[in-house]
Design a protein around this motif. Structure first.
Motif, PDB file in Angstrom:
ATOM      1  N   LYS A  21       0.855  -1.194   0.000  1.00  0.00           N
ATOM      2  CA  LYS A  21       0.000   0.000   0.000  1.00  0.00           C
ATOM      3  C   LYS A  21       0.889   1.242   0.000  1.00  0.00           C
ATOM      4  O   LYS A  21       2.087   1.135   0.275  1.00  0.00           O
ATOM      5  N   PRO A  22       0.318   2.415  -0.285  1.00  0.00           N
ATOM      6  CA  PRO A  22       1.158   3.607  -0.401  1.00  0.00           C
ATOM      7  C   PRO A  22       1.804   4.002   0.924  1.00  0.00           C
ATOM      8  O   PRO A  22       1.326   3.611   1.994  1.00  0.00           O
ATOM      9  N   GLY A  23       2.859   4.783   0.868  1.00  0.00           N
ATOM     10  CA  GLY A  23       3.469   5.334   2.071  1.00  0.00           C
ATOM     11  C   GLY A  23       4.833   4.757   2.369  1.00  0.00           C
ATOM     12  O   GLY A  23       5.471   5.142   3.332  1.00  0.00           O
ATOM     13  N   ASN A  24       5.286   3.805   1.540  1.00  0.00           N
ATOM     14  CA  ASN A  24       6.609   3.223   1.750  1.00  0.00           C
ATOM     15  C   ASN A  24       6.729   2.618   3.152  1.00  0.00           C
ATOM     16  O   ASN A  24       7.647   2.939   3.912  1.00  0.00           O
ATOM     17  N   LEU A  25       5.772   1.760   3.487  1.00  0.00           N
ATOM     18  CA  LEU A  25       5.720   1.196   4.842  1.00  0.00           C
ATOM     19  C   LEU A  25       6.426  -0.155   4.897  1.00  0.00           C
ATOM     20  O   LEU A  25       6.134  -1.047   4.088  1.00  0.00           O
ATOM     21  N   PRO A  26       7.340  -0.332   5.862  1.00  0.00           N
ATOM     22  CA  PRO A  26       8.023  -1.620   5.999  1.00  0.00           C
ATOM     23  C   PRO A  26       7.049  -2.738   6.353  1.00  0.00           C
ATOM     24  O   PRO A  26       5.963  -2.491   6.893  1.00  0.00           O
ATOM     25  N   VAL A  27       7.463  -3.970   6.092  1.00  0.00           N
ATOM     26  CA  VAL A  27       6.609  -5.107   6.387  1.00  0.00           C
ATOM     27  C   VAL A  27       6.765  -5.545   7.844  1.00  0.00           C
ATOM     28  O   VAL A  27       5.912  -6.246   8.384  1.00  0.00           O
ATOM     29  N   SER A  28       7.837  -5.111   8.502  1.00  0.00           N
ATOM     30  CA  SER A  28       8.055  -5.542   9.889  1.00  0.00           C
ATOM     31  C   SER A  28       8.804  -4.453  10.665  1.00  0.00           C
ATOM     32  O   SER A  28       9.533  -3.650  10.073  1.00  0.00           O
ATOM     33  N   PRO A  29       8.624  -4.456  12.006  1.00  0.00           N
ATOM     34  CA  PRO A  29       9.289  -3.424  12.813  1.00  0.00           C
ATOM     35  C   PRO A  29      10.801  -3.551  12.709  1.00  0.00           C
ATOM     36  O   PRO A  29      11.323  -4.659  12.572  1.00  0.00           O
ATOM     37  N   HIS A  72       5.912  14.088  -4.650  1.00  0.00           N
ATOM     38  CA  HIS A  72       5.041  13.850  -3.480  1.00  0.00           C
ATOM     39  C   HIS A  72       5.010  15.080  -2.571  1.00  0.00           C
ATOM     40  O   HIS A  72       3.955  15.476  -2.081  1.00  0.00           O
ATOM     41  N   LEU A  73       6.174  15.664  -2.362  1.00  0.00           N
ATOM     42  CA  LEU A  73       6.262  16.821  -1.457  1.00  0.00           C
ATOM     43  C   LEU A  73       5.438  17.995  -1.995  1.00  0.00           C
ATOM     44  O   LEU A  73       4.751  18.696  -1.256  1.00  0.00           O
ATOM     45  N   ARG A  74       5.478  18.155  -3.315  1.00  0.00           N
ATOM     46  CA  ARG A  74       4.745  19.287  -3.927  1.00  0.00           C
ATOM     47  C   ARG A  74       3.243  19.028  -3.996  1.00  0.00           C
ATOM     48  O   ARG A  74       2.477  19.952  -4.234  1.00  0.00           O
ATOM     49  N   GLU A  75       2.830  17.770  -3.809  1.00  0.00           N
ATOM     50  CA  GLU A  75       1.382  17.515  -3.703  1.00  0.00           C
ATOM     51  C   GLU A  75       0.858  18.144  -2.417  1.00  0.00           C
ATOM     52  O   GLU A  75      -0.322  18.419  -2.263  1.00  0.00           O
ATOM     53  N   ARG A  76       1.745  18.369  -1.467  1.00  0.00           N
ATOM     54  CA  ARG A  76       1.332  18.890  -0.156  1.00  0.00           C
ATOM     55  C   ARG A  76       1.773  20.343   0.064  1.00  0.00           C
ATOM     56  O   ARG A  76       1.089  21.109   0.704  1.00  0.00           O
ATOM     57  N   TRP A 126       8.244  12.270   6.307  1.00  0.00           N
ATOM     58  CA  TRP A 126       8.576  12.638   4.926  1.00  0.00           C
ATOM     59  C   TRP A 126       9.822  11.905   4.456  1.00  0.00           C
ATOM     60  O   TRP A 126       9.892  11.461   3.306  1.00  0.00           O
ATOM     61  N   ALA A 127      10.811  11.776   5.335  1.00  0.00           N
ATOM     62  CA  ALA A 127      12.028  11.046   4.958  1.00  0.00           C
ATOM     63  C   ALA A 127      11.660   9.613   4.572  1.00  0.00           C
ATOM     64  O   ALA A 127      12.199   9.056   3.609  1.00  0.00           O
ATOM     65  N   ARG A 128      10.712   9.030   5.284  1.00  0.00           N
ATOM     66  CA  ARG A 128      10.281   7.650   5.006  1.00  0.00           C
ATOM     67  C   ARG A 128       9.685   7.529   3.594  1.00  0.00           C
ATOM     68  O   ARG A 128       9.822   6.492   2.945  1.00  0.00           O
ATOM     69  N   VAL A 129       9.039   8.600   3.127  1.00  0.00           N
ATOM     70  CA  VAL A 129       8.476   8.570   1.771  1.00  0.00           C
ATOM     71  C   VAL A 129       9.598   8.397   0.744  1.00  0.00           C
ATOM     72  O   VAL A 129       9.450   7.698  -0.254  1.00  0.00           O
TER      73      VAL A 129
END
Ligand code: PMV
Length: 314
Positions: A21-29, A72-76, A126-129
């Protein structure tokens, strides 16, 4: 114009795989230490022309990840065209987490230049994006990136347990398969991927406890295990992701021998051939000497626990 610095971080409990899914999220801690000495310095100013311009180590480059990040940053935020000059005092894109320090320094500099008013938590998001590991480089010391919000936070400051990292550089070649593509390949093809992804929470809990109690042996055991599990997933992806070279393996063996002989040290390795040996201050000279003697090791670099990202020229 604004300049910011950030340092790479080394994950002791790693992520390798993203959520679908969007957001560049890791699968595990995951959990890292931010390093000192190795530094990305990034200066952001208004662009002369009508487009962004990015220089990396004094060379003008097109970088898709940076371009996407700015989109992405400029969308906000309304941000003018930028001239970005970034330099690393260590090898770029060779498994030394240059994308982590890179995006952490970049958003910190843009925040100061464009007056976005982001606090550390928002900077980290934002860095995570840009790169999930970059979320951790915003913060100092022992840093966790955990669900449900996937916000990075310092779980213990650098002086809680001033570990040292000796990096053995075994190649300065740019890695052949980047982490985003490699993670996708592993998710789709490694038979061990699911087990890897679900075992991350236990590894994270064990490593957090070991850090809380400053239990070196416990941290060594879980960090090496976690690293080898990740590489088992990489190696069993199709085509295989083989990031090690012969010097990488020789360094691992030397570190095991040092530990067996009573020097507290353990290894960890990311998506590249460099070996990071984690030890206590009193063992740095012994570990550096032993790794320098390994055939194929080009140089070693020693780092303490580092600070988070900082604006140096507001
Ligand atoms: O977030 P990225 O694209 O820098 O990938 C990081 C991948 C590893 O370094 C192998 C693991 C980690 O948690 O840092």
């Amino acid at each position: 114009m604004a300049t910011a610095t950030a340092h790479p971080n080394i994950a002791l409990v790693k992520y390798w795989g993203k959520q679908d899914k969007p957001g560049n999220l890791p699968v595990s801690p995951n959990l890292s230490i931010t390093l000192s000495e190795l530094t990305t310095t990034t200066t952001v100013s208004a662009a002369d022309g009508n487009q962004d311009a990015f220089w990396l180590n004094d060379v003008r480059v097109e970088d898709k990840k940076v371009d996407q990040f700015l989109v992405h940053l400029r969308e906000r935020f309304a941000i003018e065209n930028l001239q970005i000059q970034s330099s690393n005092n260590f090898p770029t894109s060779a498994g030394l987490a240059s994308s982590a320090s890179g995006f952490a320094a970049l958003i910190t500099a843009i925040n100061a230049h464009a007056d976005l008013g982001l606090n550390a938590v928002a900077l980290s998001e934002w860095a995570r994006v840009g790169s999930a590991s970059a979320a951790r480089s915003i913060f100092a010391g022992f840093v966790a990136l955990v669900p449900p919000l996937w916000r990075a936070q310092t779980i213990a400051p650098p002086d809680h347990w001033p570990l040292h990292t000796v990096v053995a550089v075994t190649s300065t070649a740019t890695k052949s398969v980047g982490s985003t593509e490699g993670m996708k390949r592993s998710r789709l093809t490694s038979p061990f991927y699911k087990t890897w992804a679900t075992s991350g929470s236990d590894d994270f809990a064990q490593a957090s406890d070991a850090i809380g109690q400053r239990d070196f042996d416990a941290l060594a055991q879980i960090a090496e295990h976690n690293c080898l599990k990740m590489h088992a997933v990489m190696l069993t992806s199709q085509p295989a992701l083989a990031y090690w070279n012969s010097a990488t393996v020789a360094c691992m063996e030397v570190i095991r021998q040092l530990r067996a002989a009573g020097t507290p040290v353990f290894f960890t390795i990311d998506a590249g051939p460099q070996v990071k040996a984690i030890c206590l201050k009193q063992s740095v000279a012994t570990v550096e000497q032993a790794l320098q003697d390994v055939a194929g090791v080009q140089r070693t670099m020693s780092c303490g626990m580092g600070p988070g990202a900082q604006v140096t020229v507001p």
